[in-house]
Structure formats: C-alpha cells, structure tokens
Design a protein around this motif. Structure first.
Motif, mmCIF file in Angstrom:
data_model
loop_
_atom_site.group_PDB
_atom_site.id
_atom_site.type_symbol
_atom_site.label_atom_id
_atom_site.label_comp_id
_atom_site.label_asym_id
_atom_site.label_seq_id
_atom_site.Cartn_x
_atom_site.Cartn_y
_atom_site.Cartn_z
ATOM 1 N N LEU A 1 0.836 -1.207 0.000
ATOM 2 C CA LEU A 1 0.000 0.000 0.000
ATOM 3 C C LEU A 1 0.866 1.251 0.000
ATOM 4 O O LEU A 1 0.519 2.252 -0.637
ATOM 5 N N GLN A 2 2.001 1.200 0.688
ATOM 6 C CA GLN A 2 2.908 2.355 0.681
ATOM 7 C C GLN A 2 3.490 2.571 -0.712
ATOM 8 O O GLN A 2 3.598 3.717 -1.173
ATOM 9 N N LEU A 3 3.850 1.497 -1.391
ATOM 10 C CA LEU A 3 4.359 1.623 -2.762
ATOM 11 C C LEU A 3 3.291 2.179 -3.695
ATOM 12 O O LEU A 3 3.576 3.012 -4.566
ATOM 13 N N LEU A 4 2.071 1.737 -3.497
ATOM 14 C CA LEU A 4 0.958 2.260 -4.291
ATOM 15 C C LEU A 4 0.779 3.755 -4.026
ATOM 16 O O LEU A 4 0.538 4.538 -4.952
ATOM 17 N N SER A 5 0.931 4.164 -2.785
ATOM 18 C CA SER A 5 0.817 5.583 -2.427
ATOM 19 C C SER A 5 1.892 6.404 -3.126
ATOM 20 O O SER A 5 1.615 7.503 -3.624
ATOM 21 N N VAL A 6 3.111 5.879 -3.176
ATOM 22 C CA VAL A 6 4.194 6.584 -3.868
ATOM 23 C C VAL A 6 3.831 6.783 -5.343
ATOM 24 O O VAL A 6 4.032 7.871 -5.900
ATOM 25 N N ALA A 7 3.277 5.756 -5.955
ATOM 26 C CA ALA A 7 2.859 5.872 -7.361
ATOM 27 C C ALA A 7 1.750 6.914 -7.508
ATOM 28 O O ALA A 7 1.754 7.713 -8.447
ATOM 29 N N TYR A 8 0.802 6.918 -6.574
ATOM 30 C CA TYR A 8 -0.287 7.911 -6.600
ATOM 31 C C TYR A 8 0.275 9.322 -6.473
ATOM 32 O O TYR A 8 -0.087 10.216 -7.241
ATOM 33 N N PHE A 9 1.160 9.529 -5.512
ATOM 34 C CA PHE A 9 1.756 10.857 -5.332
ATOM 35 C C PHE A 9 2.566 11.264 -6.563
ATOM 36 O O PHE A 9 2.661 12.446 -6.884
ATOM 37 N N GLY A 10 3.121 10.281 -7.248
ATOM 38 C CA GLY A 10 3.879 10.552 -8.464
ATOM 39 C C GLY A 10 3.024 11.119 -9.584
ATOM 40 O O GLY A 10 3.546 11.751 -10.507
ATOM 41 N N LYS A 11 1.724 10.923 -9.514
ATOM 42 C CA LYS A 11 0.809 11.487 -10.517
ATOM 43 C C LYS A 11 0.688 13.007 -10.378
ATOM 44 O O LYS A 11 0.226 13.678 -11.289
ATOM 45 N N ARG A 12 1.049 13.524 -9.199
ATOM 46 C CA ARG A 12 1.043 14.960 -8.925
ATOM 47 C C ARG A 12 -0.331 15.614 -9.146
ATOM 48 O O ARG A 12 -0.432 16.755 -9.578
ATOM 49 N N THR A 13 -1.369 14.858 -8.864
ATOM 50 C CA THR A 13 -2.731 15.380 -8.884
ATOM 51 C C THR A 13 -3.327 15.086 -7.524
ATOM 52 O O THR A 13 -3.694 13.949 -7.244
ATOM 53 N N ASP A 14 -3.379 16.100 -6.676
ATOM 54 C CA ASP A 14 -3.904 15.845 -5.341
ATOM 55 C C ASP A 14 -5.427 15.779 -5.361
ATOM 56 O O ASP A 14 -6.080 16.285 -6.271
ATOM 57 N N PHE A 15 -5.961 15.153 -4.344
ATOM 58 C CA PHE A 15 -7.400 14.925 -4.260
ATOM 59 C C PHE A 15 -8.183 16.234 -4.265
ATOM 60 O O PHE A 15 -9.197 16.354 -4.944
ATOM 61 N N LYS A 16 -7.722 17.237 -3.518
ATOM 62 C CA LYS A 16 -8.461 18.508 -3.444
ATOM 63 C C LYS A 16 -8.601 19.149 -4.820
ATOM 64 O O LYS A 16 -9.640 19.725 -5.126
ATOM 65 N N SER A 17 -7.579 19.052 -5.624
ATOM 66 C CA SER A 17 -7.653 19.620 -6.977
ATOM 67 C C SER A 17 -8.603 18.811 -7.845
ATOM 68 O O SER A 17 -9.425 19.365 -8.571
ATOM 69 N N GLU A 18 -8.468 17.502 -7.761
ATOM 70 C CA GLU A 18 -9.267 16.629 -8.606
ATOM 71 C C GLU A 18 -10.754 16.688 -8.245
ATOM 72 O O GLU A 18 -11.616 16.628 -9.109
ATOM 73 N N ALA A 19 -11.055 16.845 -6.968
ATOM 74 C CA ALA A 19 -12.439 16.827 -6.480
ATOM 75 C C ALA A 19 -12.949 18.230 -6.166
ATOM 76 O O ALA A 19 -13.925 18.390 -5.436
ATOM 77 N N HIS A 20 -12.330 19.238 -6.728
ATOM 78 C CA HIS A 20 -12.639 20.630 -6.392
ATOM 79 C C HIS A 20 -14.143 20.949 -6.472
ATOM 80 O O HIS A 20 -14.722 21.465 -5.512
ATOM 81 N N ALA A 21 -14.769 20.662 -7.586
ATOM 82 C CA ALA A 21 -16.193 20.989 -7.752
ATOM 83 C C ALA A 21 -17.050 20.261 -6.718
ATOM 84 O O ALA A 21 -18.004 20.839 -6.173
ATOM 85 N N PHE A 22 -16.717 19.015 -6.439
ATOM 86 C CA PHE A 22 -17.453 18.252 -5.422
ATOM 87 C C PHE A 22 -17.300 18.903 -4.047
ATOM 88 O O PHE A 22 -18.277 19.029 -3.312
ATOM 89 N N LEU A 23 -16.097 19.286 -3.701
ATOM 90 C CA LEU A 23 -15.852 19.911 -2.409
ATOM 91 C C LEU A 23 -16.582 21.255 -2.295
ATOM 92 O O LEU A 23 -17.174 21.562 -1.271
ATOM 93 N N VAL A 24 -16.572 22.018 -3.374
ATOM 94 C CA VAL A 24 -17.304 23.288 -3.396
ATOM 95 C C VAL A 24 -18.797 23.036 -3.180
ATOM 96 O O VAL A 24 -19.466 23.796 -2.470
ATOM 97 N N SER A 25 -19.312 21.958 -3.741
ATOM 98 C CA SER A 25 -20.742 21.658 -3.600
ATOM 99 C C SER A 25 -21.144 21.404 -2.147
ATOM 100 O O SER A 25 -22.323 21.508 -1.810
ATOM 101 N N GLY A 26 -20.190 21.080 -1.304
ATOM 102 C CA GLY A 26 -20.493 20.824 0.099
ATOM 103 C C GLY A 26 -20.353 22.031 1.003
ATOM 104 O O GLY A 26 -20.640 21.951 2.199
ATOM 105 N N LEU A 27 -19.916 23.145 0.440
ATOM 106 C CA LEU A 27 -19.755 24.361 1.254
ATOM 107 C C LEU A 27 -21.113 24.896 1.670
ATOM 108 O O LEU A 27 -22.098 24.788 0.923
ATOM 109 N N PRO A 28 -21.184 25.505 2.845
ATOM 110 C CA PRO A 28 -22.460 26.107 3.265
ATOM 111 C C PRO A 28 -22.864 27.213 2.289
ATOM 112 O O PRO A 28 -22.010 27.916 1.739
ATOM 113 N N ALA A 29 -24.142 27.347 2.116
ATOM 114 C CA ALA A 29 -24.659 28.353 1.162
ATOM 115 C C ALA A 29 -24.414 29.771 1.636
ATOM 116 O O ALA A 29 -24.263 30.089 2.744
#
Length: 145
Positions: free
Chosen positions: A117-145
């Motif tokens: 799992l640690q090796l898999l994590s290294v490969a994921y981090f190597g993609k240089r696309t963090d979750f917050k960036s990738e899921a930005h619109a979804f995260l914005v949808s959860g913000l209070p109105a």
C-alpha cells in the motif's frame, strides 16, 4: 468568490468535516450525518492520504464504508484517486489474511500488505494530482450556502 477565498473556504470546511470523523465510529457518523457522509469521507480521504497514504487511510477506516468511499470518489469525479483506491482495495482483497493482521496491528508492525500500500501511495503521489484539486467541484458543492 476569488480563488484564494474559495480555497480557504474549502480548507476550513475540510477541517470541520474531518473533526466530525475523529471518533472513528463510522456507524454512528453514518447514521447521524447521512447527508454529509460523502463530504465527511472526502475529508478523511484527503487528510489520511496526504498524511500517510493508502495504508494510513485503510487502517483508520478499519474496513468501514469502503463501498461508500468508492461512491464518493466517483461522485467527486476524482478519477485518479478512484483508480488508485480500487488498486488499494484489490490488494487488500488478494491478501485478506495480511489485511486482517494489518487492521489488528498497532500500525507500525511489519506487514507485507502495508508495504504494498505504501508503494501504491508513492505511485499515486507521483501522478502529482492531489485529491483537493481533482475533487474541487465536489468539495465546493459541500460548502455552506
């Protein structure tokens, strides 16, 4: 809303959602925060992955809500995170005995699955696309109105 203010709002809300999950009692969290659950899972995913990768995330989840996490990643359109999450779950399913030993451990014990799992994590981090960036619109949808 300007980009920096929006990012600050997302970061603040992620911290708030993360605090709700601190008990680790996912059954209670899921029943008392059912509508917020996808965003709560997103906060836990973002935090644990950035702090310790898939091993830390799966250890902290203790086998709870794994299907809902996948649903959240799909809803968030976090395709890279989803791909690596599926790979992580596949490793756990292929190595059920090591997965159970890992969950029963104190985390720092040696475990071949944890190493994978640690090796898999290294490969994921190597993609240089963090979750917050990738899921930005979804995260914005959860913000209070």
């Amino acid at each position: 809303m300007p980009t920096d203010k929006l990012q600050n709002a997302i970061d603040t809300e992620l911290q708030s959602w993360l605090a709700i999950t601190d008990s680790g009692d996912w059954q209670a969290i899921a029943s008392t925060h059912a509508q917020q659950l996808p965003h709560l899972l997103a906060a836990r995913f973002d935090y644990d992955i950035s702090q310790g990768g898939f091993a830390q995330f799966l250890y902290n989840m203790r086998g709870h809500l794994l299907a809902q996490i996948e649903d959240m990643l799909i809803a968030a359109r976090a395709d890279i995170a989803h791909d690596y999450y599926v790979q992580a779950i596949s490793l756990c399913l292929k190595n059920k005995a090591d997965y159970q030993r890992f969950l029963a451990s104190n985390y720092i014990e040696a475990n071949p699955l944890k190493d994978q799992l640690q090796l898999l994590s290294v490969a994921y981090f190597g993609k240089r696309t963090d979750f917050k960036s990738e899921a930005h619109a979804f995260l914005v949808s959860g913000l209070p109105a």
